[in-house]
Design an enzyme around this catalytic site. Sequence first.
Site, PDB file in Angstrom:
ATOM      1  N   HIS A 148       0.814  -1.215   0.000  1.00  0.00           N
ATOM      2  CA  HIS A 148       0.000   0.000   0.000  1.00  0.00           C
ATOM      3  C   HIS A 148       0.849   1.266   0.000  1.00  0.00           C
ATOM      4  CE1 HIS A 148      -4.053  -1.836   1.540  1.00  0.00           C
ATOM      5  NE2 HIS A 148      -3.732  -2.235   0.321  1.00  0.00           N
TER       6      HIS A 148
ATOM      7  N   TYR B 275      -9.315   4.507   2.321  1.00  0.00           N
ATOM      8  CA  TYR B 275      -9.883   3.436   3.140  1.00  0.00           C
ATOM      9  C   TYR B 275     -11.365   3.693   3.406  1.00  0.00           C
ATOM     10  CZ  TYR B 275      -5.599   0.889   4.217  1.00  0.00           C
ATOM     11  OH  TYR B 275      -4.478   0.105   4.123  1.00  0.00           O
TER      12      TYR B 275
ATOM     13  N   GLU C  17       0.896   1.740   8.019  1.00  0.00           N
ATOM     14  CA  GLU C  17       1.379   2.418   6.815  1.00  0.00           C
ATOM     15  C   GLU C  17       1.939   3.794   7.131  1.00  0.00           C
ATOM     16  OE1 GLU C  17      -2.017   1.992   4.219  1.00  0.00           O
ATOM     17  OE2 GLU C  17      -1.844  -0.191   4.408  1.00  0.00           O
TER      18      GLU C  17
ATOM     19  N   ARG D  26       3.260   0.107 -10.822  1.00  0.00           N
ATOM     20  CA  ARG D  26       3.736  -1.265 -10.675  1.00  0.00           C
ATOM     21  C   ARG D  26       4.839  -1.309  -9.628  1.00  0.00           C
ATOM     22  NH1 ARG D  26      -0.080  -1.399 -13.451  1.00  0.00           N
ATOM     23  NH2 ARG D  26      -0.446  -2.601 -15.361  1.00  0.00           N
TER      24      ARG D  26
ATOM     25  N   TYR E 223       8.475  -3.249  -8.891  1.00  0.00           N
ATOM     26  CA  TYR E 223       9.534  -4.072  -9.465  1.00  0.00           C
ATOM     27  C   TYR E 223      10.674  -4.210  -8.455  1.00  0.00           C
ATOM     28  CZ  TYR E 223       7.234  -3.585 -14.006  1.00  0.00           C
ATOM     29  OH  TYR E 223       6.328  -3.630 -15.042  1.00  0.00           O
TER      30      TYR E 223
ATOM     31  N   VAL F 183      12.310 -14.331 -14.149  1.00  0.00           N
ATOM     32  CA  VAL F 183      12.579 -12.989 -13.642  1.00  0.00           C
ATOM     33  C   VAL F 183      12.559 -12.951 -12.117  1.00  0.00           C
ATOM     34  CG1 VAL F 183      10.203 -12.108 -13.574  1.00  0.00           C
ATOM     35  CG2 VAL F 183      12.087 -10.550 -14.164  1.00  0.00           C
TER      36      VAL F 183
ATOM     37  N   THR G 291      15.478 -11.374  -9.880  1.00  0.00           N
ATOM     38  CA  THR G 291      15.801  -9.973  -9.598  1.00  0.00           C
ATOM     39  C   THR G 291      16.028  -9.719  -8.109  1.00  0.00           C
ATOM     40  OG1 THR G 291      13.441  -9.419  -9.751  1.00  0.00           O
ATOM     41  CG2 THR G 291      14.797  -9.029 -11.683  1.00  0.00           C
ATOM     42  N   PRO G 292      15.147 -10.156  -7.195  1.00  0.00           N
ATOM     43  CA  PRO G 292      15.463  -9.930  -5.782  1.00  0.00           C
ATOM     44  C   PRO G 292      16.624 -10.778  -5.281  1.00  0.00           C
ATOM     45  CG  PRO G 292      13.443 -11.206  -5.991  1.00  0.00           C
ATOM     46  CD  PRO G 292      13.809 -10.741  -7.366  1.00  0.00           C
TER      47      PRO G 292
ATOM     48  N   CYS H 239       5.887 -13.781  -3.300  1.00  0.00           N
ATOM     49  CA  CYS H 239       4.795 -14.200  -4.177  1.00  0.00           C
ATOM     50  C   CYS H 239       4.176 -12.974  -4.812  1.00  0.00           C
ATOM     51  CB  CYS H 239       3.747 -14.984  -3.376  1.00  0.00           C
ATOM     52  SG  CYS H 239       2.453 -15.700  -4.386  1.00  0.00           S
ATOM     53  N   PHE H 240       4.085 -12.948  -6.140  1.00  0.00           N
ATOM     54  CA  PHE H 240       3.560 -11.796  -6.852  1.00  0.00           C
ATOM     55  C   PHE H 240       2.076 -11.919  -7.167  1.00  0.00           C
ATOM     56  CE2 PHE H 240       8.083 -11.915  -8.468  1.00  0.00           C
ATOM     57  CZ  PHE H 240       8.517 -10.952  -7.597  1.00  0.00           C
TER      58      PHE H 240
END
Length: 394
Positions: free
Chosen positions: A85, A95, A135, A204, A206, A269, A272-273, A387-388
Amino acid sequence: MLNAKTIEIVKTTAPLLEETGPKLTAHFYERMFIHNPELKNIFNMSNQRNGDQREALFNAIITYAKNIDNLPALHEAVEKIAHKHTSFQITKNQYQIVGRHLLASIDDFFSPGQEVIDAWEEAYGVLANIFIEREEQLYQENENLAGGWRGLREFELIEKRSESENICSFVFKPVDGKPVSAFKPGQYLGIYIQSDKLEFQEIRQYSLSSSVQDSTYRISVKRESGGLVSNYLHDELNLGDTVKLTSPAGDFFMEVEENTPVVLVSAGVGLTPTFSMLETLKDHKAPVTWVHATENGKQHAFKQHVNQIVDANDNMNSLVWYNTPTEEDCIGDDYHFSGFVDLNEFEDAVKRDKVQIYFCGPVGFMQHIARQLVELGVPRKQFHYECFGPHKIV
């Protein structure tokens, strides 16, 4: 705290909601976008069309309802969502909008009476406040870091490099010329794209694909078939162009002591991390095992860079799987095994005392890895994954 009556009502009505499946959340999103179309610039509309976002919200609602009398059980999910978020810059007002349309959707579907609506309103308010408070903590933490910021910051693309036939790296430097904040290897950036080629603003996340740098960030993006943003970045974003980024975020990251063995496992891909982690481990004292799976040599990203890091460190080892190697691929130099990753080939590494294992890739791949880890008796607390999507791995 919720009173006993509210908890009872929510738990007894949850099965009714569960029977609807994602139809309830589909109705919710349709209603919300009619009344608040500005939110189309926040939500991933591609995930709306394919149903992913509806499924994710539905699962979250049902999970919350089932655990409403045991909120600590939701801590891991709350942390993951709260980080996500912050990359969307979600506000308290949003919210309230979501809550209003969610309650209206429950009323539209079931007409359950005011007592039930009031109970769900109270329950939603408690959960929303948990997210709002967490947050806000993250926003403040990011702002107070050296080189940190709150909100959006403008960055210029200073390097664009092909890593494989479908993965491209992008290096960004802040337009204001000031340093950037550090991050934990494994975390991601939120990138905001506005273009007359896109119907809405697109946001997005990434993964950062390098170790921490003083003045730049690097992401590496796979071109996805039909992917609005990935194709835009590959085809339209050029050197000198600017984008807006949010601070690094994400609850999937590596934090290990120098004497802790590490295993990094990735597919496609998903490297990447884990590649960010590998770069960070250049001076690590304990054994490091790099495992990567990809389709073939044409799709093998960072091959030379990984080999350079591994060859320069006696404590590192690399194993590569190609699913369908081509005639041009050279076994032994480019890859070591074909087919699917088999943890028995490096069982000693995953069974080292106190080893920490990080893996990332397509959902099916991660389920495959997780099952093998469980079968090999690796304690759950010693492996971590990213997990994406709205899927459970273990």
